[in-house]
Write an enzyme that holds these catalytic residues in place. Structure first.
Site, short mmCIF file in Angstrom:
data_model
loop_
_atom_site.label_atom_id
_atom_site.label_comp_id
_atom_site.label_asym_id
_atom_site.label_seq_id
_atom_site.Cartn_x
_atom_site.Cartn_y
_atom_site.Cartn_z
N THR A 36 1.63 3.82 1.66
CA THR A 36 2.42 4.34 2.78
C THR A 36 3.46 3.33 3.27
O THR A 36 4.23 3.64 4.18
CB THR A 36 1.52 4.69 3.98
OG1 THR A 36 0.82 3.50 4.36
CG2 THR A 36 0.53 5.79 3.64
N LYS A 37 3.47 2.13 2.72
CA LYS A 37 4.31 1.06 3.29
C LYS A 37 5.77 1.17 2.83
O LYS A 37 6.11 2.04 2.04
CB LYS A 37 3.72 -0.30 2.93
CG LYS A 37 2.27 -0.47 3.44
CD LYS A 37 2.18 -0.69 4.94
CE LYS A 37 0.85 -0.35 5.58
NZ LYS A 37 -0.26 -1.22 5.29
N ASN A 38 6.63 0.30 3.31
CA ASN A 38 8.07 0.43 3.03
C ASN A 38 8.42 0.12 1.58
O ASN A 38 9.41 0.63 1.06
CB ASN A 38 8.87 -0.47 3.97
CG ASN A 38 8.86 0.04 5.41
OD1 ASN A 38 8.29 1.10 5.68
ND2 ASN A 38 9.48 -0.69 6.31
N VAL A 39 7.65 -0.76 0.95
CA VAL A 39 7.76 -1.03 -0.49
C VAL A 39 6.36 -0.80 -1.05
O VAL A 39 5.40 -1.34 -0.49
CB VAL A 39 8.21 -2.49 -0.76
CG1 VAL A 39 7.96 -2.90 -2.20
CG2 VAL A 39 9.70 -2.66 -0.41
N TYR B 101 0.85 -1.20 0.00
CA TYR B 101 0.00 0.00 0.00
C TYR B 101 0.89 1.25 0.00
O TYR B 101 2.04 1.20 0.45
CB TYR B 101 -0.90 -0.04 1.25
CG TYR B 101 -1.77 1.17 1.42
CD1 TYR B 101 -2.78 1.45 0.52
CD2 TYR B 101 -1.58 2.03 2.50
CE1 TYR B 101 -3.58 2.57 0.68
CE2 TYR B 101 -2.36 3.16 2.67
CZ TYR B 101 -3.36 3.43 1.75
OH TYR B 101 -4.14 4.54 1.90
#
Ligand SMILES: *Cc1c(COP(=O)(O)O)cnc(C)c1O
Length: 403
Positions: free
Chosen positions: A199-202, A197
């Site tokens: 906002t996630k790290n990937v 998603y």
């Protein structure tokens, strides 16, 4: 203080720390991704295809699991994982009330009951003793969350699962880079679901991945994610030649597109580099906030644990502030600093109160965290000046409200 004073909060008419709003969780998208999306569009193959296969292979290799199946969200991954491990109507599945809605939604979709085990107030991860206290003959699976990127306390959790014959599905939406005692998250439980998603790290915009070591689960998820069509049905329009698909069971429309994988391939290639940047920002924040009325959850203590630094959470010391968490959040918003709330305790949302009769006091640690937690921007995209603005904003707001 007058309204023109630099110390006056913007929410009270003072001038804001930033003029251009700093969005929380802004993704770090670079030229490589943009070029890959463009060539995907020009290739004429936008849906599930060779780029999804390449992304799955790269992810499988990064995590070190035997199989990785790309899907259109982590929620889809959690849903299919629950079915794959055999969760059915009437079963109980133990998870934590300190999580995002979808962790428990997918349990409810199967007619099973989410049973909550409180979090540890220090680590914010599910407390294994609370899990043990809630196992019944109906318990089918455990769903720990690696909260904020910190590994959940997996040694006792695996032990509880083994002792009671329970399945282990991990919510690793925050935890792509996380290690527990040297083991990569994604190699421990029966299934592990990751999120891409925005906002996630990937990131892939929307997207998710499930890893497993079980070939039957891997096969089933692959087919279930594409309507239940016979394996590799997505290849029917490829240069390998047309072939008919066969419906093997009614599956779901959960497949990832090549357009999404085009982002993921390059995002994943930079995952370690981006983590280093977030580790540096984390250190700067932790030092800069040391004297403020807040607490930063402590780092893991085991030498071979690794925190993925997904969310920089501060737990506000409300006893020494003349406002609540939302007051701080609104004041920071007025200063031009976007923040997040991860999370208000799930059991107190209207559905859970009405359906299960939950009340304030049922999960005191999750409630305590939920009332004072605030997530600050931590994207690897942040420039040093952005980081200093966040620090200036937080210091300004908390100093103004300090009692
Ligand atoms: C983001 C998130 C999810 C859902 O991920 P999607 O890819 O948006 O479906 C699930 N659990 C947690 C803890 C999350 O943060």
């Amino acid at each position: 203080m007058s309204a023109g004073d630099p110390g006056t909060l913007a929410i009270n008419g003072g001038s804001p720390v930033r003029k251009d709003y700093l969005v929380f969780g802004s993704p770090d998208v670079r030229d490589a991704e943009i070029r890959e999306v463009e060539s995907t569009l020009r290739s004429g193959w936008l849906g599930t295809g060779p780029r999804v296969a390449a992304f799955e292979e790269a992810f499988r290799e990064y995590v070190g699991a035997r199989f990785a199946m790309a899907l259109n969200s982590c929620t889809a991954g959690l849903h299919l994982s629950m079915i794959a491990v055999g969760v059915e109507a009437g079963d109980e599945v133990i998870t934590c009330p300190m999580t995002f809605a979808s962790t428990a939604n997918v349990i409810l979709h199967l007619g099973a009951t989410p049973v909550f085990a409180d979090c540890d107030p220090e680590t914010l991860c599910i407390d294994p003793q609370q899990i043990a206290a809630r196992v019944t003959p109906r318990t089918k699976a455990l769903v720990p969350i690696h909260f904020a990127g910190r590994p959940a306390d997996m040694t006792p959790i695996v032990e509880i699962a083994r002792t009671h014959g329970l399945k282990l599905v991990e919510d690793a939406a925050h935890a792509i880079e996380t290690l527990h005692h040297g083991a990569k998250i994604g190699t421990i439980g029966d299934c592990t679901a990751f999120s891409f998603y925005v906002t996630k790290n990937v990131i892939t915009g929307e997207g998710g991945m499930v890893t497993t070591d079980d070939p039957e689960i891997a096969d089933w998820i692959k087919v279930a994610g594409l309507h239940g069509l016979s394996r590799d049905a997505w290849k029917r329009y490829s240069d390998e030649g047309f072939r008919h698909y066969e419906v093997t069971f009614p599956g779901f429309k959960y497949n990832m597109m090549d357009l999404q994988a085009a982002l993921g391939i390059h995002q994943l290639a930079r995952v370690e580099e981006n983590l280093k940047r977030r580790e540096a920002i984390w250190k700067r924040y932790a030092t800069a906030f040391a004297d403020l009325p807040l607490r930063v959850p402590p780092d893991p203590t085991h030498a071979q644990d690794r925190h993925a630094r997904h969310l920089f959470i501060v737990l506000l010391d409300l006893e020494h502030l003349g406002t609540d968490r939302d007051g701080v959040l609104q004041a920071l918003h007025a200063e031009g600093i976007g923040t997040g709330v991860h999370y208000r305790a799930l059991h107190l949302h209207p559905f859970y109160r009405e359906r299960f009769g939950y009340q304030v006091g049922d999960y005191p640690h999750a409630e305590w965290v939920g009332a004072r937690t605030l997530s600050l921007p931590l994207s690897s995209k942040l420039r040093d000046a952005d980081v200093e603005d966040v620090i200036a904003g937080v210091r300004k707001v908390l100093s103004a409200y300090r009692t």
